[in-house]
Design a protein around this motif. Structure first.
Motif, PDB file in Angstrom:
ATOM      1  N   SER A   1      25.611  -9.387  -4.743  1.00  0.00           N
ATOM      2  CA  SER A   1      24.617  -9.356  -3.682  1.00  0.00           C
ATOM      3  C   SER A   1      24.051 -10.750  -3.431  1.00  0.00           C
ATOM      4  O   SER A   1      23.816 -11.520  -4.357  1.00  0.00           O
ATOM      5  N   VAL A   2      23.815 -11.060  -2.161  1.00  0.00           N
ATOM      6  CA  VAL A   2      23.174 -12.331  -1.835  1.00  0.00           C
ATOM      7  C   VAL A   2      21.722 -12.343  -2.292  1.00  0.00           C
ATOM      8  O   VAL A   2      21.103 -13.395  -2.371  1.00  0.00           O
ATOM      9  N   LEU A   3      21.178 -11.183  -2.604  1.00  0.00           N
ATOM     10  CA  LEU A   3      19.795 -11.097  -3.063  1.00  0.00           C
ATOM     11  C   LEU A   3      19.641 -11.369  -4.551  1.00  0.00           C
ATOM     12  O   LEU A   3      18.531 -11.566  -5.037  1.00  0.00           O
ATOM     13  N   SER A   4      20.746 -11.408  -5.288  1.00  0.00           N
ATOM     14  CA  SER A   4      20.676 -11.575  -6.737  1.00  0.00           C
ATOM     15  C   SER A   4      19.859 -12.781  -7.172  1.00  0.00           C
ATOM     16  O   SER A   4      18.988 -12.660  -8.028  1.00  0.00           O
ATOM     17  N   PRO A   5      20.095 -13.981  -6.613  1.00  0.00           N
ATOM     18  CA  PRO A   5      19.314 -15.140  -7.054  1.00  0.00           C
ATOM     19  C   PRO A   5      17.823 -15.021  -6.746  1.00  0.00           C
ATOM     20  O   PRO A   5      17.009 -15.662  -7.381  1.00  0.00           O
ATOM     21  N   VAL A   6      17.476 -14.194  -5.778  1.00  0.00           N
ATOM     22  CA  VAL A   6      16.067 -14.020  -5.418  1.00  0.00           C
ATOM     23  C   VAL A   6      15.431 -12.898  -6.223  1.00  0.00           C
ATOM     24  O   VAL A   6      14.331 -13.042  -6.754  1.00  0.00           O
ATOM     25  N   LEU A   7      16.120 -11.776  -6.337  1.00  0.00           N
ATOM     26  CA  LEU A   7      15.526 -10.607  -6.987  1.00  0.00           C
ATOM     27  C   LEU A   7      15.468 -10.713  -8.500  1.00  0.00           C
ATOM     28  O   LEU A   7      14.521 -10.235  -9.120  1.00  0.00           O
ATOM     29  N   PHE A   8      16.466 -11.344  -9.125  1.00  0.00           N
ATOM     30  CA  PHE A   8      16.473 -11.403 -10.581  1.00  0.00           C
ATOM     31  C   PHE A   8      15.226 -12.075 -11.146  1.00  0.00           C
ATOM     32  O   PHE A   8      14.583 -11.532 -12.035  1.00  0.00           O
ATOM     33  N   PRO A   9      14.810 -13.253 -10.641  1.00  0.00           N
ATOM     34  CA  PRO A   9      13.562 -13.843 -11.156  1.00  0.00           C
ATOM     35  C   PRO A   9      12.338 -12.965 -10.914  1.00  0.00           C
ATOM     36  O   PRO A   9      11.406 -12.963 -11.716  1.00  0.00           O
ATOM     37  N   ILE A  10      12.347 -12.208  -9.836  1.00  0.00           N
ATOM     38  CA  ILE A  10      11.224 -11.293  -9.578  1.00  0.00           C
ATOM     39  C   ILE A  10      11.214 -10.180 -10.616  1.00  0.00           C
ATOM     40  O   ILE A  10      10.166  -9.822 -11.147  1.00  0.00           O
TER      41      ILE A  10
ATOM     42  N   SER B   1      26.685  -0.410  -9.663  1.00  0.00           N
ATOM     43  CA  SER B   1      25.699  -0.973 -10.570  1.00  0.00           C
ATOM     44  C   SER B   1      24.854   0.150 -11.141  1.00  0.00           C
ATOM     45  O   SER B   1      24.306   0.952 -10.406  1.00  0.00           O
ATOM     46  N   SER B   2      24.763   0.197 -12.467  1.00  0.00           N
ATOM     47  CA  SER B   2      23.961   1.258 -13.073  1.00  0.00           C
ATOM     48  C   SER B   2      22.485   0.886 -13.091  1.00  0.00           C
ATOM     49  O   SER B   2      21.636   1.748 -13.126  1.00  0.00           O
ATOM     50  N   SER B   3      22.175  -0.407 -13.086  1.00  0.00           N
ATOM     51  CA  SER B   3      20.788  -0.846 -13.020  1.00  0.00           C
ATOM     52  C   SER B   3      20.746  -2.311 -12.637  1.00  0.00           C
ATOM     53  O   SER B   3      21.753  -2.999 -12.642  1.00  0.00           O
ATOM     54  N   GLY B   4      19.574  -2.787 -12.272  1.00  0.00           N
ATOM     55  CA  GLY B   4      19.406  -4.192 -11.945  1.00  0.00           C
ATOM     56  C   GLY B   4      19.947  -4.523 -10.573  1.00  0.00           C
ATOM     57  O   GLY B   4      19.987  -3.679  -9.685  1.00  0.00           O
ATOM     58  N   VAL B   5      20.363  -5.755 -10.404  1.00  0.00           N
ATOM     59  CA  VAL B   5      20.839  -6.253  -9.120  1.00  0.00           C
ATOM     60  C   VAL B   5      22.321  -6.551  -9.229  1.00  0.00           C
ATOM     61  O   VAL B   5      22.756  -7.198 -10.170  1.00  0.00           O
ATOM     62  N   SER B   6      23.079  -6.084  -8.252  1.00  0.00           N
ATOM     63  CA  SER B   6      24.509  -6.364  -8.229  1.00  0.00           C
ATOM     64  C   SER B   6      24.731  -7.866  -8.145  1.00  0.00           C
ATOM     65  O   SER B   6      24.097  -8.551  -7.351  1.00  0.00           O
TER      66      SER B   6
ATOM     67  N   LYS C   1      12.944 -19.312 -19.695  1.00  0.00           N
ATOM     68  CA  LYS C   1      13.854 -18.506 -18.879  1.00  0.00           C
ATOM     69  C   LYS C   1      14.554 -19.436 -17.902  1.00  0.00           C
ATOM     70  O   LYS C   1      13.920 -20.214 -17.209  1.00  0.00           O
ATOM     71  N   PHE C   2      15.871 -19.365 -17.884  1.00  0.00           N
ATOM     72  CA  PHE C   2      16.661 -20.128 -16.934  1.00  0.00           C
ATOM     73  C   PHE C   2      17.804 -19.242 -16.468  1.00  0.00           C
ATOM     74  O   PHE C   2      18.647 -18.858 -17.277  1.00  0.00           O
ATOM     75  N   ALA C   3      17.792 -18.907 -15.185  1.00  0.00           N
ATOM     76  CA  ALA C   3      18.765 -17.965 -14.622  1.00  0.00           C
ATOM     77  C   ALA C   3      18.730 -16.686 -15.452  1.00  0.00           C
ATOM     78  O   ALA C   3      17.686 -16.076 -15.582  1.00  0.00           O
TER      79      ALA C   3
END
Length: 161
Positions: free
Chosen positions: A27-36, A19-24, A51-53
């Motif tokens: 990752s199980v963290l994607s649904p949590v980290l992306f909104p943050i 991944s060059s940036s952001g959240v992979s 904003k939705f997903a």
């Protein structure tokens, strides 16, 4: 007597894998980290935003050139925000929809990319058309309801009862 157990924890870094940036996305963290990460996206906007997903819709009523300038400024702010946080918008997929009969259909840009005009949009299963008439949505729902697969499903359901 209670035995104490020792646990060994190891922390891996799934965010840096391929991944060059952001959240992979794996990752199980994607649904949590992306909104943050995108929580402050609308902080300095004058226009409304939904904003939705990973989907973002920016909108405002434009009657005079000053309101057009505010919308364009907000588009530029979103572009600058995405550059700063290295979470680029796919500007090829970004579109503008002009609603209503009296719309002047002005051009809008994200960075140097002119946004393509869309005459219809499907969002969460609902079809929106630029003239705001529900006929397209009604036709699609009717077609789906009267399809053979729907009848087959209903017959199967009723026979199981």
């Amino acid at each position: 007597m209670h035995k104490s157990k020792k646990y060994k924890y190891s922390i891996s870094h799934p965010l840096s894998a391929n991944s060059s940036s952001g959240v992979s996305q794996r990752s199980v963290l994607s649904p949590v980290l992306f909104p943050i990460f995108i929580n402050d996206l609308d902080k300095h906007l004058c226009s409304s935003i939904i904003k939705f997903a990973d989907d973002t819709k920016l909108f405002r009523r434009v009657r005079i050139s000053g309101e057009r300038d505010l919308l364009q400024r907000d588009l530029q702010y979103l572009q600058d925000w995405s550059d700063t946080w290295q979470m680029p918008f796919n500007v090829v997929k970004c579109q503008i929809m002009h609603l209503g009969k009296q719309n002047k259909e002005l051009d809008y840009f994200m960075g140097s990319h002119k946004l393509e005009v869309a005459n219809e949009e499907r969002d969460l299963g609902v079809h929106f058309v630029n003239n705001l008439k529900p006929s397209k949505q009604c036709h699609l729902v009717y077609s789906k309801a009267s399809s053979n697969s729907w009848h087959d499903w209903l017959n199967d359901f009723l026979q199981r009862r």
